[in-house]
Design a protein around this motif. Structure first.
Motif, PDB file in Angstrom:
ATOM      1  N   SER A 167       8.408  -2.163  14.023  1.00 41.66           N
ATOM      2  CA  SER A 167       8.310  -2.348  12.577  1.00 41.66           C
ATOM      3  C   SER A 167       9.413  -3.206  11.980  1.00 41.66           C
ATOM      4  O   SER A 167       9.327  -3.614  10.826  1.00 41.66           O
ATOM      5  CB  SER A 167       8.312  -0.973  11.888  1.00 41.66           C
TER       6      SER A 167
ATOM      7  N   ALA B 114      -2.237   5.452   8.269  1.00 42.17           N
ATOM      8  CA  ALA B 114      -3.199   4.340   8.274  1.00 42.17           C
ATOM      9  C   ALA B 114      -3.575   3.925   6.862  1.00 42.17           C
ATOM     10  O   ALA B 114      -4.031   2.802   6.635  1.00 42.17           O
ATOM     11  CB  ALA B 114      -4.449   4.748   9.050  1.00 42.17           C
ATOM     12  N   ASP B 115      -3.375   4.817   5.899  1.00 41.74           N
ATOM     13  CA  ASP B 115      -3.830   4.569   4.535  1.00 41.74           C
ATOM     14  C   ASP B 115      -2.793   5.115   3.547  1.00 41.74           C
ATOM     15  O   ASP B 115      -2.247   6.203   3.742  1.00 41.74           O
ATOM     16  CB  ASP B 115      -5.177   5.266   4.326  1.00 41.74           C
TER      17      ASP B 115
ATOM     18  N   SER C 293      -3.444   5.106   0.054  1.00 44.05           N
ATOM     19  CA  SER C 293      -4.113   5.201  -1.247  1.00 44.05           C
ATOM     20  C   SER C 293      -3.672   6.430  -2.034  1.00 44.05           C
ATOM     21  O   SER C 293      -3.448   6.353  -3.253  1.00 44.05           O
ATOM     22  CB  SER C 293      -5.630   5.201  -1.058  1.00 44.05           C
TER      23      SER C 293
ATOM     24  N   GLU D  82       5.335  -1.810   7.065  1.00 38.59           N
ATOM     25  CA  GLU D  82       4.175  -1.148   6.464  1.00 38.59           C
ATOM     26  C   GLU D  82       4.100  -1.390   4.958  1.00 38.59           C
ATOM     27  O   GLU D  82       3.073  -1.112   4.315  1.00 38.59           O
ATOM     28  CB  GLU D  82       4.215   0.366   6.762  1.00 38.59           C
TER      29      GLU D  82
ATOM     30  N   LYS E  77       1.015  -3.054   3.598  1.00 33.32           N
ATOM     31  CA  LYS E  77      -0.141  -2.207   3.304  1.00 33.32           C
ATOM     32  C   LYS E  77       0.029  -1.494   1.972  1.00 33.32           C
ATOM     33  O   LYS E  77      -0.934  -1.326   1.209  1.00 33.32           O
ATOM     34  CB  LYS E  77      -0.336  -1.176   4.423  1.00 33.32           C
TER      35      LYS E  77
ATOM     36  N   ALA F  38      -0.705  -4.021  -0.790  1.00 28.74           N
ATOM     37  CA  ALA F  38      -2.145  -4.252  -0.923  1.00 28.74           C
ATOM     38  C   ALA F  38      -2.796  -3.126  -1.719  1.00 28.74           C
ATOM     39  O   ALA F  38      -3.695  -3.364  -2.554  1.00 28.74           O
ATOM     40  CB  ALA F  38      -2.787  -4.371   0.459  1.00 28.74           C
ATOM     41  N   GLU F  39      -2.328  -1.911  -1.506  1.00 27.97           N
ATOM     42  CA  GLU F  39      -2.877  -0.758  -2.230  1.00 27.97           C
ATOM     43  C   GLU F  39      -2.445  -0.759  -3.692  1.00 27.97           C
ATOM     44  O   GLU F  39      -3.218  -0.387  -4.592  1.00 27.97           O
ATOM     45  CB  GLU F  39      -2.457   0.535  -1.536  1.00 27.97           C
TER      46      GLU F  39
ATOM     47  N   LYS G 193      -4.705  -3.186  -5.361  1.00 30.63           N
ATOM     48  CA  LYS G 193      -6.059  -2.619  -5.411  1.00 30.63           C
ATOM     49  C   LYS G 193      -6.194  -1.596  -6.532  1.00 30.63           C
ATOM     50  O   LYS G 193      -7.243  -1.529  -7.207  1.00 30.63           O
ATOM     51  CB  LYS G 193      -6.393  -1.982  -4.064  1.00 30.63           C
TER      52      LYS G 193
ATOM     53  N   TYR H 228       4.512 -11.347   4.216  1.00 29.03           N
ATOM     54  CA  TYR H 228       3.573 -11.378   3.092  1.00 29.03           C
ATOM     55  C   TYR H 228       2.943 -12.750   2.854  1.00 29.03           C
ATOM     56  O   TYR H 228       2.231 -12.942   1.875  1.00 29.03           O
ATOM     57  CB  TYR H 228       4.287 -10.918   1.814  1.00 29.03           C
TER      58      TYR H 228
END
Length: 432
Positions: free
Chosen positions: A66, A233-234, A236, A257, A260, A263-264, A267, A289
């Motif tokens: 990472s 993994a998520d 949200s 990470e 991610k 991105a959330e 969103k 990025y």
């Protein structure tokens, strides 16, 4: 000195005029280099080394995992130092030997296997790891063997009081300073409500604690803090908790990470042009990025330990590794190798315990010098020296931390890369 509103800690503000340098290549000169991503673990650690007359350095830096984006600049910094040291005649009259290994991250056992290999190769000092959690996982094995562990990038406050047998040092400052600078920045930018998303490990939670304290002391409110699993993994649900409180400013503390998480955020309707985002050394990157839509990170600010460095240093690093895109912790890595070499010369020994006993001495109180050659010539003339590093003054306190350090504040442009010139640099005492 300028009083930094609103908290008012004394932090010197310096205009940004040079290369952005954050937070870990082939060697040159007479360096012996071996790269390994895995090794069979040994059944037992060797006894404390007594020294064999040759200074042997090992690197435990991220080639995978990472924090892999930090590996190239850190390795280049060590390689540049070893090249210059050997061109100046080496240490104790012999070329420095160096072995490179991968630190991986906490999802693997790579670091432990790499340490076993470096100890078997009779390393006197190991430079790394970059990740605080990885360093914490191997510190007992390294220091228990009488070997120095010297990190160019660990910032967790835990290492200030950890049981290290006097053999752990770092050129990067504890997070209490970065946390103060970042917290001051967030509040002075007009964010009276703040959300924090931090990875749950010694680095993330420790830095988040200091940011939260500074923000609160500055009169703002941390309306939501989420310490998340970086392996998830998520994200949200984590971001939804921040969205529910609708903070003006959002602090992101993590590693790769973070892409991610970003991105959330977009969103769920929390983009950087509506909520001010702030990042830290672990995720302020010029590679993570770039594939995102143009402008995603435009205006985002990040803090990275390290003073401004001359462009000459950047050029030297590029000569070592022409592919470098980030320069994070290259100065700290360069300074670590130089300080170890100078302490070995001062001790007239390559044994880890002897070098450790001289590291503070060569970092402060004597005649100032800025290169290995300049400093070693003074030592050979019987002078006491004060090595002034590329990363800053590097004056070790009794805990093996730099007593004074500098934090740079950087800003991203529409290309999702941060500018190589900092907006400003803030220098302060680690103690506060």
């Amino acid at each position: 000195m300028i009083r930094i509103a609103p908290v008012g800690r004394a932090l010197a503000v310096v205009a940004a005029t040079s290369l952005a340098l954050t937070a870990c290549g082939g060697g040159g000169g007479n360096t012996a280099t071996q790269t390994s991503t895995s090794a069979a673990p040994s059944s037992s650690a060797p006894a404390a080394a007594k020294g064999d007359g040759t200074l042997t350095l090992g690197t435990l830096l991220p080639q995978t995992g990472s924090l892999a984006f930090l590996g190239p600049p850190e390795i280049a910094g060590v390689n540049l130092a070893v090249k210059e040291i050997n061109e100046a005649g080496g240490v104790l009259g012999k070329p420095v030997t160096k072995y490179d290994t991968d630190s991986g991250d906490t999802t693997t056992n790579i670091a432990s296997q790499s340490v076993d290999k470096l100890l078997a190769q009779k390393a006197d000092a190991i430079i790394g790891a970059a990740s605080s959690s990885v360093s914490e996982s191997v510190i007992d094995k390294i220091t228990g063997a009488g070997v120095i562990q010297f990190s160019p990038a660990n910032t967790s406050d835990k290492f200030t009081t950890i049981n290290d047998k006097g053999l752990y040092f770092r050129t990067s400052p504890p997070d209490k300073l970065q946390g103060r600078v970042l917290g001051d920045l967030v509040v002075s930018d007009g964010n009276d409500t703040v959300g924090i998303l931090a990875m749950q490990d010694s680095y993330g939670t420790g830095l988040a604690d200091q940011v939260q304290k500074t923000v609160t002391d500055g009169g703002a409110e941390v309306v939501e803090r989420v310490d998340y699993d970086p392996k998830a993994a998520d994200f949200s649900a984590d971001v939804a908790k921040i969205k529910a409180k609708n903070p003006k400013g959002i602090v992101l503390i993590g590693f790769e990470e973070t892409a991610k998480v970003i991105a959330e955020l977009v969103k769920q309707g929390l983009p950087a042009d509506k909520h001010k985002w702030y990042m830290v050394d672990g995720n302020t990157s010029n590679t993570n990025y770039v594939k995102m839509p143009k402008g995603t990170l435009d205006g985002v600010k990040g803090t990275i330990p390290g003073a401004a460095a001359p462009e000459e240093f950047q050029s030297k690093l590029k000569a070592i590794d022409p592919k470098l895109q980030d320069f994070s912790y290259a100065p700290e890595s360069y300074d670590a190798a130089n300080l170890l070499a100078l302490a070995a010369e001062a001790a007239k020994s390559d044994a880890g315990v002897d070098i450790a006993a001289k590291l503070a001495e060569v970092s402060k109180g004597g005649e100032k010098c800025k290169s290995f050659k300049e400093c070693v010539d003074l030592l050979k003339a019987g002078k006491d020296i004060d090595y002034e590093g590329v990363s800053g003054p590097v004056e070790f306190n009794e805990a093996g931390d730099p007593a004074v350090a500098t934090i740079g504040i950087y800003q991203y442009g529409p290309n999702n890369k941060y500018a190589t010139k900092a907006l400003e640099y803030r220098t302060g005492n680690i103690a506060g």
